[in-house]
Design a protein around this motif. Structure first.
Motif, mmCIF file in Angstrom:
data_model
loop_
_atom_site.group_PDB
_atom_site.id
_atom_site.type_symbol
_atom_site.label_atom_id
_atom_site.label_comp_id
_atom_site.label_asym_id
_atom_site.label_seq_id
_atom_site.Cartn_x
_atom_site.Cartn_y
_atom_site.Cartn_z
ATOM 1 N N ARG A 153 16.765 49.440 -63.889
ATOM 2 C CA ARG A 153 16.150 49.178 -62.578
ATOM 3 C C ARG A 153 16.102 47.674 -62.349
ATOM 4 O O ARG A 153 15.904 46.918 -63.299
ATOM 5 C CB ARG A 153 14.742 49.753 -62.637
ATOM 6 C CG ARG A 153 13.731 49.066 -61.788
ATOM 7 C CD ARG A 153 12.366 49.655 -62.016
ATOM 8 N NE ARG A 153 11.417 48.986 -61.175
ATOM 9 C CZ ARG A 153 10.107 49.160 -61.239
ATOM 10 N NH1 ARG A 153 9.594 50.001 -62.114
ATOM 11 N NH2 ARG A 153 9.311 48.507 -60.437
ATOM 12 N N ARG A 154 16.281 47.266 -61.104
ATOM 13 C CA ARG A 154 16.165 45.842 -60.805
ATOM 14 C C ARG A 154 14.779 45.603 -60.222
ATOM 15 O O ARG A 154 14.491 46.003 -59.094
ATOM 16 C CB ARG A 154 17.251 45.433 -59.822
ATOM 17 C CG ARG A 154 17.303 43.973 -59.720
ATOM 18 C CD ARG A 154 18.386 43.323 -58.960
ATOM 19 N NE ARG A 154 18.037 41.914 -58.969
ATOM 20 C CZ ARG A 154 18.332 41.095 -59.953
ATOM 21 N NH1 ARG A 154 19.042 41.496 -60.954
ATOM 22 N NH2 ARG A 154 17.917 39.846 -59.918
ATOM 23 N N PHE A 155 13.905 44.979 -60.990
ATOM 24 C CA PHE A 155 12.570 44.675 -60.473
ATOM 25 C C PHE A 155 12.716 43.720 -59.294
ATOM 26 O O PHE A 155 13.557 42.818 -59.330
ATOM 27 C CB PHE A 155 11.718 44.027 -61.564
ATOM 28 C CG PHE A 155 11.189 45.016 -62.554
ATOM 29 C CD1 PHE A 155 10.047 45.758 -62.285
ATOM 30 C CD2 PHE A 155 11.841 45.231 -63.751
ATOM 31 C CE1 PHE A 155 9.565 46.686 -63.191
ATOM 32 C CE2 PHE A 155 11.374 46.152 -64.670
ATOM 33 C CZ PHE A 155 10.224 46.883 -64.383
ATOM 34 N N ASP A 156 11.913 43.932 -58.228
ATOM 35 C CA ASP A 156 12.094 43.086 -57.050
ATOM 36 C C ASP A 156 11.588 41.664 -57.298
ATOM 37 O O ASP A 156 10.698 41.426 -58.106
ATOM 38 C CB ASP A 156 11.454 43.728 -55.811
ATOM 39 C CG ASP A 156 9.962 43.926 -55.976
ATOM 40 O OD1 ASP A 156 9.561 44.829 -56.722
ATOM 41 O OD2 ASP A 156 9.201 43.150 -55.380
ATOM 42 N N GLU A 157 12.216 40.732 -56.561
ATOM 43 C CA GLU A 157 11.928 39.295 -56.732
ATOM 44 C C GLU A 157 10.447 39.010 -56.482
ATOM 45 O O GLU A 157 9.856 38.171 -57.136
ATOM 46 C CB GLU A 157 12.761 38.464 -55.750
ATOM 47 C CG GLU A 157 14.244 38.484 -56.031
ATOM 48 C CD GLU A 157 14.633 37.673 -57.271
ATOM 49 O OE1 GLU A 157 13.827 36.832 -57.694
ATOM 50 O OE2 GLU A 157 15.730 37.912 -57.810
ATOM 51 N N GLU A 158 9.884 39.726 -55.505
ATOM 52 C CA GLU A 158 8.490 39.455 -55.179
ATOM 53 C C GLU A 158 7.575 39.834 -56.348
ATOM 54 O O GLU A 158 6.663 39.091 -56.706
ATOM 55 C CB GLU A 158 8.093 40.238 -53.927
ATOM 56 C CG GLU A 158 6.694 39.893 -53.467
ATOM 57 C CD GLU A 158 6.245 40.807 -52.363
ATOM 58 O OE1 GLU A 158 6.563 40.515 -51.208
ATOM 59 O OE2 GLU A 158 5.590 41.832 -52.677
ATOM 60 N N ALA A 159 7.868 40.991 -56.972
ATOM 61 C CA ALA A 159 7.065 41.415 -58.126
ATOM 62 C C ALA A 159 7.178 40.365 -59.226
ATOM 63 O O ALA A 159 6.173 39.983 -59.847
ATOM 64 C CB ALA A 159 7.544 42.767 -58.637
ATOM 65 N N ALA A 160 8.392 39.854 -59.451
ATOM 66 C CA ALA A 160 8.598 38.860 -60.505
ATOM 67 C C ALA A 160 7.814 37.583 -60.186
ATOM 68 O O ALA A 160 7.169 36.996 -61.055
ATOM 69 C CB ALA A 160 10.083 38.553 -60.642
ATOM 70 N N TRP A 161 7.845 37.188 -58.922
ATOM 71 C CA TRP A 161 7.130 35.971 -58.508
ATOM 72 C C TRP A 161 5.612 36.143 -58.734
ATOM 73 O O TRP A 161 4.944 35.269 -59.290
ATOM 74 C CB TRP A 161 7.443 35.693 -57.026
ATOM 75 C CG TRP A 161 6.580 34.660 -56.403
ATOM 76 C CD1 TRP A 161 6.558 33.329 -56.713
ATOM 77 C CD2 TRP A 161 5.584 34.856 -55.391
ATOM 78 N NE1 TRP A 161 5.624 32.682 -55.951
ATOM 79 C CE2 TRP A 161 5.010 33.588 -55.125
ATOM 80 C CE3 TRP A 161 5.139 35.959 -54.674
ATOM 81 C CZ2 TRP A 161 4.009 33.418 -54.182
ATOM 82 C CZ3 TRP A 161 4.140 35.780 -53.735
ATOM 83 C CH2 TRP A 161 3.577 34.526 -53.487
#
Ligand SMILES: Nc1nc2c(ncn2[C@@H]2O[C@H](COP(=O)(O)OP(=O)(O)OP(=O)(O)O)[C@@H](O)[C@H]2O)c(=O)[nH]1
Length: 465
Positions: A259-267
């Protein structure tokens, strides 16, 4: 100047409740628009159920639908049927606009985009709110374990992920040490430590300022830590934990599917990790200070104050529940001579080896403490005299064998004398229990040392050995 009245909501009627119509209904759900009627020949069309749920009048016959349409501002026709279009054009008053074909699709797409944007903003706010709540909770807690679990719970919620862990960097050994985890089976903790390898994934995560997103760890070329591989983790977002410019560990958020975790979640996880690192470091130092306050610096056993506190606590519990509580006191024999002969440092080494031996012999539920220079106590809840005496004897034999076992550390044969007393048989309160065990120890010394004496047998020669 005349006051402007607020614009009344747009009144819309919808013909065609299939996929397109029901999506439009859904997209308009939270808008101001008033849906005055929905029409579809097919009672099982998906938009019909949605209209019923929202209390919108439903028609299956176009003729009946035309009446409420006359009262609408706009009729949206998503049927794509030219006959329906013709009848609407012929029967509706010119004031009512009809949107069909591409125009209707455009309306649907615009509404859907606006709604998606609103949902994204709500989601971001909800995620940031969680981080804020975490920050408040972390500043209030004094418990490191609780803090780890809160950090993990929040991180998993923010990333909508099933599992995660916190690993700390042990700078001394160059290893990562698992500190807490969530969403993994019990055996996950069997890999508590792993080495940092240059070029490995862990080193890569630690060297980056922002979180690392890995959609599928099985596709990576660099070696992955055995913990993740073993637990069946496929995708990861990992944020370095930094406190006062120092790297202290990693916050991992994991999924068992690629799964590709979304950029916003990572931020947001990056923000969370920054705050969590500071709070966790503060609590770790607090815990360390607390531990030092109850620990003897030389032997790492409990110190005198901690022993007295636990003695009072366990005495009260034993008396309240009518349970036995045994106490062993022990003292190295002729330690002064050992010190004089081999020096204070060698004496310290002997005390440390003795403490480790005590720790090895006692059970986890017992408390071993250094209560004086070369005096030790073992508090044994739920233990009768015979069992405590057996433990004392085992310890006495182990100490007598130390010089053979550790010739590099123990310079000559050493022995200990031990006293045993049990509540309620030999004493009724903490002070009396301590005194009873100490009296027994004194008797053991007088009787020739290297022996165990049980309290009432003060006149005897001790336990046969
Ligand atoms: N190396 C070292 N020695 C200590 C420490 N604390 C106390 N001692 C020494 O322990 C010795 C205790 O001596 P005594 O009380 O005379 O007892 P003993 O020589 O063991 O004789 P008995 O107990 O009668 O068998 C003293 O020499 C203390 O200096 C410590 O932390 N390290």
């Amino acid at each position: 100047m005349a006051k402007e009245s607020p614009p009344r909501p747009l009144r819309l009627a919808l013909v065609g409740a299939g996929r397109g119509g029901s999506s439009l209904l859904e997209a308009l759900e939270e808008s101001e628009t008033e849906i005055v009627a929905v029409c579809d020949r097919n009672p099982a069309a998906p938009g019909i159920a949605a209209a019923h749920r929202r209390g919108i009048p439903v028609h299956h016959d176009l003729e009946a639908f035309l009446a409420p349409c006359a009262d609408a501002d706009l009729v949206v026709d998503v049927t794509g049927d030219p006959e329906v279009g013709r009848r609407l054009a012929a029967r509706l008053p010119p004031r009512v606009h009809v949107l069909d074909g591409t125009a209707a699709r455009l309306l649907w797409e615009l509404t859907r985009t606006t709604r998606a944007q609103a949902e994204a903003a709500t989601r971001r706010n909800r995620r940031l709110e969680r981080v804020y709540e975490l920050a408040v909770a972390l500043s209030a807690t004094g418990d490191l374990h609780d803090a780890y679990q809160r950090v993990l719970r929040c991180a998993l919620e923010v990333a909508e992920a099933p599992a995660g862990s916190v690993a700390l960097l042990d700078e001394r050994t160059g290893e990562m040490v698992l500190a807490a985890w969530r969403g993994f089976p019990e055996h996950f903790a069997s890999f508590r430590r792993w080495r940092l390898r240059p070029g490995g994934l862990t080193t890569h995560i630690l060297n980056r300022d922002s979180p690392t997103i890995i959609p599928d760890i099985t596709a990576l070329e660099e070696p992955v830590n055995p913990l993740l591989a073993e637990a069946g983790v496929r995708s990861v977002v990992a944020a370095p934990l930094r406190a006062q410019g120092r790297i202290v560990g990693i916050l991992y958020v994991d999924d068992f599917a690629p799964r590709r975790f979304d950029e916003e979640a990572a931020w947001i996880l990056g923000l969370l990790a920054e705050y969590a690192a500071l709070a966790l470091e503060r609590l770790r130092l607090l815990e360390e200070t607390r531990r030092m306050a109850v620990t003897d610096g030389l032997t790492r056993l409990a110190n005198q104050q901690e022993f007295m506190r636990r003695l009072a606590e366990e005495t009260e519990r034993a008396n309240r529940y009518g349970r036995p509580l045994s106490l062993i006191t022990l003292d190295l024999d002729r330690f002064k001579a050992y010190n004089d002969r081999y020096g204070h440092l060698a004496g310290n080494e002997l005390l440390q080896t003795l403490a480790a031996t005590i720790q090895r012999v006692v059970r986890r539920s017992d408390l071993a403490a250094r209560t004086g220079g070369e005096e030790f106590c073992i508090l044994m809840p739920e233990t009768e005299t015979e069992e405590a005496a057996r433990c004392a004897e085992r310890l006495r034999r182990e100490v007598a064998a130390l010089a053979d076992r550790y010739p590099e550390r123990i310079r000559q044969a050493v022995t200990v004398s031990l006293g045993v007393a049990t509540l309620p048989h030999h004493a009724e309160d903490a002070e009396a229990l301590y005194r009873a065990a100490d009296d027994a120890l004194y008797t053991a010394k007088r009787g020739g040392r290297n022996r165990t004496v049980i309290h009432p047998d003060l006149a005897a020669d001790g336990v046969p050995h």
